[in-house]
Design an enzyme around this catalytic site. Structure first.
Site, PDB file in Angstrom:
ATOM      1  N   CYS A   2      21.857  -8.326  -7.858  1.00 53.00           N
ATOM      2  CA  CYS A   2      23.201  -8.832  -8.059  1.00 53.00           C
ATOM      3  C   CYS A   2      23.178  -9.882  -9.173  1.00 53.00           C
ATOM      4  CB  CYS A   2      23.827  -9.490  -6.826  1.00 53.00           C
ATOM      5  SG  CYS A   2      23.950  -8.394  -5.426  1.00 53.00           S
ATOM      6  N   ARG A  27      20.982  -6.186 -13.225  1.00 46.24           N
ATOM      7  CA  ARG A  27      20.596  -6.705 -11.912  1.00 46.24           C
ATOM      8  C   ARG A  27      21.240  -5.927 -10.761  1.00 46.24           C
ATOM      9  NH1 ARG A  27      18.426 -11.628 -12.095  1.00 46.24           N
ATOM     10  NH2 ARG A  27      18.965 -11.956  -9.933  1.00 46.24           N
ATOM     11  N   TRP A  74      24.363  -5.131  -6.365  1.00 52.02           N
ATOM     12  CA  TRP A  74      23.360  -4.153  -5.952  1.00 52.02           C
ATOM     13  C   TRP A  74      23.399  -4.210  -4.429  1.00 52.02           C
ATOM     14  CZ3 TRP A  74      18.696  -4.121  -3.191  1.00 52.02           C
ATOM     15  CH2 TRP A  74      17.903  -2.981  -3.379  1.00 52.02           C
ATOM     16  N   ASN A 100      24.379 -13.977  -4.647  1.00 50.20           N
ATOM     17  CA  ASN A 100      23.237 -13.101  -4.890  1.00 50.20           C
ATOM     18  C   ASN A 100      22.172 -13.498  -3.872  1.00 50.20           C
ATOM     19  OD1 ASN A 100      21.027 -11.703  -5.941  1.00 50.20           O
ATOM     20  ND2 ASN A 100      20.581 -13.338  -7.416  1.00 50.20           N
ATOM     21  N   GLY A 101      21.643 -12.516  -3.122  1.00 49.00           N
ATOM     22  CA  GLY A 101      20.617 -12.807  -2.116  1.00 49.00           C
ATOM     23  C   GLY A 101      20.979 -12.135  -0.807  1.00 49.00           C
ATOM     24  N   GLU A 487       1.035   3.778 -13.924  1.00 47.45           N
ATOM     25  CA  GLU A 487       2.200   3.233 -14.629  1.00 47.45           C
ATOM     26  C   GLU A 487       3.036   4.363 -15.244  1.00 47.45           C
ATOM     27  OE1 GLU A 487       3.805   0.674 -14.584  1.00 47.45           O
ATOM     28  OE2 GLU A 487       4.921   0.571 -16.446  1.00 47.45           O
ATOM     29  N   LYS A 491       6.989   5.099 -14.316  1.00 47.65           N
ATOM     30  CA  LYS A 491       8.060   5.177 -15.327  1.00 47.65           C
ATOM     31  C   LYS A 491       8.823   6.486 -15.184  1.00 47.65           C
ATOM     32  CE  LYS A 491       8.366   1.840 -16.466  1.00 47.65           C
ATOM     33  NZ  LYS A 491       7.483   0.752 -16.240  1.00 47.65           N
ATOM     34  N   GLU A 494      11.076   6.464 -12.102  1.00 48.84           N
ATOM     35  CA  GLU A 494      12.179   5.509 -12.237  1.00 48.84           C
ATOM     36  C   GLU A 494      13.332   6.014 -13.082  1.00 48.84           C
ATOM     37  OE1 GLU A 494       9.929   2.158 -13.977  1.00 48.84           O
ATOM     38  OE2 GLU A 494      11.369   0.951 -12.868  1.00 48.84           O
ATOM     39  N   HIS A 510     -10.286  15.720  -3.260  1.00 44.42           N
ATOM     40  CA  HIS A 510     -10.284  15.299  -1.852  1.00 44.42           C
ATOM     41  C   HIS A 510      -8.924  15.531  -1.204  1.00 44.42           C
ATOM     42  CE1 HIS A 510     -14.297  13.715  -2.230  1.00 44.42           C
ATOM     43  NE2 HIS A 510     -13.923  13.143  -3.369  1.00 44.42           N
ATOM     44  N   LYS A 607      16.930  -4.784 -11.971  1.00 44.59           N
ATOM     45  CA  LYS A 607      15.833  -5.360 -12.751  1.00 44.59           C
ATOM     46  C   LYS A 607      15.045  -6.389 -11.956  1.00 44.59           C
ATOM     47  CE  LYS A 607      13.599  -6.156 -16.591  1.00 44.59           C
ATOM     48  NZ  LYS A 607      12.606  -5.128 -16.887  1.00 44.59           N
TER      49      LYS A 607
HETATM   50  C1  F6R Z   1       9.102  -0.936 -13.193  1.00 43.50           C
HETATM   51  C2  F6R Z   1       9.663  -2.214 -12.869  1.00 43.50           C
HETATM   52  C3  F6R Z   1       9.366  -2.808 -11.541  1.00 43.50           C
HETATM   53  C4  F6R Z   1       8.948  -4.276 -11.736  1.00 43.50           C
HETATM   54  C5  F6R Z   1       8.769  -4.961 -10.380  1.00 43.50           C
HETATM   55  C6  F6R Z   1       8.305  -6.381 -10.522  1.00 43.50           C
HETATM   56  O1  F6R Z   1       9.489  -0.498 -14.453  1.00 43.50           O
HETATM   57  O2  F6R Z   1      10.355  -2.793 -13.657  1.00 43.50           O
HETATM   58  O3  F6R Z   1       8.391  -2.084 -10.873  1.00 43.50           O
HETATM   59  O4  F6R Z   1       7.760  -4.304 -12.459  1.00 43.50           O
HETATM   60  O5  F6R Z   1       9.988  -4.928  -9.699  1.00 43.50           O
HETATM   61  O6  F6R Z   1       9.219  -7.140 -11.258  1.00 43.50           O
HETATM   62  P1  F6R Z   1       8.814  -8.564 -11.825  1.00 43.50           P
HETATM   63  O7  F6R Z   1       7.730  -8.347 -12.842  1.00 43.50           O
HETATM   64  O8  F6R Z   1      10.058  -9.111 -12.424  1.00 43.50           O
HETATM   65  O9  F6R Z   1       8.311  -9.361 -10.667  1.00 43.50           O
END
Ligand code: F6R
Length: 612
Positions: A2, A27, A74, A100-101, A487, A491, A494, A510, A607
């Site tokens: 949020c 957010r 969110w 927010n929270g 990673e 990606k 996501e 395995h 984010k």
């Molecule tokens: C993936 C992504 C998330 C963040 C994770 C941690 O692309 O963005 O997996 O890496 O939510 O976020 P931070 O680094 O802000 O603690």
């Protein structure tokens, strides 16, 4: 998650609030709303959907008030809907709140208020806040500043995490804000002031910010910002000047923030390296200044983070163990805190968080501190919550990362961990100078090598076009290549919504090899010369079972064995995750574009994950 923004000043609040929301949409973006003081009333406009929908809401252009708050959501409690969108008002329409929270005890508070006759229109936890403020304003508030006192009494009842902005038509000259474990900044202008969940949302208007601490109350007037501690004792607060360029948070001609941020990786890494070292000189970490005695006392390191930041930590572990000979455990923050980790004063806990606001990572940090560890935060956001909790902080300086999928933050985190490991090794004298100098020279070469990869993206674009309709993909690697497989797979999930699995290549036989069938796509990452034969054998196992393969490599391999090969520049195996991840970032980006998806705002994500 949020995003909240608030304005008080001499200008029309609405355009400023909506601009702020657009920049905070990363957010959360399932609903949005604003509340503006208009004459002697609070007018709320809100709906589900993106911030742009707000423009279409009847009458938004008619809101001429100069005080307001706004929110992009969110969803946590209650599905995305008009009723659940913020701002929320109390029953008498005297107070409007954005939040927010999460309010953990909202059902209790709701029952209490329902017993007093209050009605609720939404399923949210937030709606209890304006009603509780109203309840206290009518019951037992005495003395000066009743608005602030009512907000304080309500906040005292809340359990959970919150950044809250409140306005009232009874007190049209101010807005009130308070935070606990959720991000909030106050922007100081001339004849106007702002609140926001992060700095870029109000960077077009000011470079001067206050960073409130947990449980601090802030009263914001047109010409004054007043801070109070948790007992409402007034105090002053230092201003922080932010040097970021507002343009750094714009798209700069790129179609999406994610692509822009992928392309920024060379410059981001240059910033990360900064003046941390020069060839032939020791690393400079004057923000740490760890002595040999202190580092020698550390017998265990934890690296704790979530998602992409955790993947960066995995490579950090390999580098620190190799150079410093200290055992390192990498943990997912949400697991770490509930498994009673063995920590004492000889433990160093490193927390990595781009946003510095991730609730699980912050909670893990607090736990480590309680148990006596030394805590070190690695963050990209100056003054973020994690940096205020940790004993020590070092910054990645990658510039604002707006796209939900993290790219440049990852590469800058790996680079910073590598430099940190070299610094530790220099202090401890645990690795020869020659090895450390070679590694430094490889780090300095990374920006140019990244640019080389980014100058030649035709093959990866073509591959994305071929595979974008697929349902499953596999990523394989050994050693640090496995970290990149994880990673790359994250990606893809996501932003492309394609199911994918990442496996340590040797682990395939395995179990997961049962999933390999004719024509399934397997992406192999092969960069470590020591592991090349083994990795090639594992890839051969999937080819035998009909897989089509894309190999990302800096080694000489028999390329006719594979359907596609992407060559990347050579570097030390310890640093190769910084280069080999780039084709995978681009792959998920172009697959997502081919599918017509919203790259920067993938479904269900946000984010900065400020809920546990
Ligand atoms: C993936 C992504 C998330 C963040 C994770 C941690 O692309 O963005 O997996 O890496 O939510 O976020 P931070 O680094 O802000 O603690």
């Amino acid at each position: 998650m949020c995003g909240i923004v608030g304005y008080i000043g001499d200008k029309k609040a609405t355009p400023i609030l909506i601009n702020g929301l657009l920049s905070l949409e990363y957010r959360g973006y399932d609903s949005a709303g604003i509340a503006v003081l208009d004459k002697d009333k609070i007018v709320v406009r809100k709906d589900k959907g993106r911030v742009n929908n707000l423009y279409d809401l009847v009458g938004i252009n008619d809101l001429t008030g100069t005080v307001g708050i706004a929110h992009t959501r969110w969803a946590t409690h209650g599905k995305p809907s008009k009723e659940n969108a913020h701002p929320h008002m109390d029953n008498s329409s005297t107070f409007a709140v954005v939040h927010n929270g999460i309010i953990e005890n909202y059902t209790e508070i709701r029952s209490f208020l329902e017993n007093k006759g209050y009605k609720f229109l939404s399923q949210t936890d937030t709606e209890v806040i304006p009603n509780l403020i109203h309840y206290y304003s009518e019951n037992g508030i005495q003395g000066e500043n009743p608005f602030l006192r009512a907000v304080k009494s309500a906040v005292d009842d809340l359990k959970g995490s919150y950044a809250i902005g409140v306005i009232s038509n009874k007190y049209p000259d101010r807005l009130i804000a308070v935070r606990k474990d959720s991000p909030l900044v106050i922007g100081k202008g001339i004849g106007e002031n702002f609140i926001a969940s992060d700095i870029p949302a109000i960077l077009p208007y000011t470079r001067e910010f206050y960073l409130p601490d947990d449980n601090e109350f802030v009263e914001i007037y047109e010409n004054k910002v007043q801070f109070y501690d948790s007992s409402l004792v007034e105090h002053s607060k230092a201003i922080k000047n932010i040097e970021w360029d507002a343009c750094a948070a714009e798209k700069d001609g790129f179609e999406d923030y994610m692509l822009k941020e992928i392309y920024e990786q060379s410059s981001a890494i240059r910033e990360t390296i900064g003046s941390r070292f020069r060839l032939g000189e020791k690393c400079d970490f004057d923000d740490l200044n760890f002595s040999k005695e202190f580092l020698s006392s550390i017998n265990k390191i934890y690296i704790v983070a979530c998602g992409t930041a955790m993947h960066a930590g995995l490579t950090g572990k390999t580098i620190i163990e190799k150079l410093c000979k200290i055992p390192v455990t990498v943990d997912i923050a949400s697991e770490f805190r509930y498994r009673d980790p063995i920590i004492d004063k000889n433990t160093l806990c490193i927390f990595i968080s781009q946003s510095g606001e991730t609730a699980d990572t912050i909670a893990a940090l607090k736990l480590s501190k309680e148990k006596g560890a030394t805590t070190l935060a690695i963050s990209n956001v100056i003054g973020s919550s994690i940096t205020r909790e940790a004993n020590y902080t070092i910054y990645t300086h990658a510039g604002p990362e707006i796209a939900v999928a993290s790219t440049k933050a990852y590469s800058s985190q790996v680079v910073l961990l590598a430099i940190l490991a070299i610094y530790f090794a220099e202090v401890l004298d645990s690795t020869s100078n020659e090895v450390l100098e070679n590694l430094k020279s490889e780090i300095l070469d990374l920006p140019v090598k990244i640019s080389n990869i980014l100058d030649n993206t035709e093959e990866i674009k073509a591959f994305a076009k071929k595979v974008y309709t697929e349902k499953d993909m596999f990523f394989l690697g050994r050693g640090t290549d496995y970290n990149v497989a994880l990673e790359g797979s994250l990606k893809l999930k996501e932003i492309s919504y394609i199911h994918s699995e990442a496996y340590a290549a040797g682990e395939l036989k395995h179990g997961p090899i049962a999933l390999i069938e004719n024509n399934v796509t397997v992406i192999g990452i092969i960069t470590d010369p020591k592991l090349i034969e083994k990795s090639l054998s594992n890839i051969q196992e999937v080819i035998t079972r009909g897989a089509k393969t894309l190999i990302i490599t800096n080694q000489i391999i028999p390329s006719d064995h594979f359907n596609y090969v992407i060559n990347i520049p050579n570097t030390s195996a310890l640093l190769s995750p910084i280069l080999s991840v780039i084709p995978l970032q681009l792959l998920s980006y172009y697959i997502s574009k081919n599918k017509g998806l919203d790259v920067d705002k993938p479904r269900n994500l946000a984010k900065s994950v400020t809920v546990e």
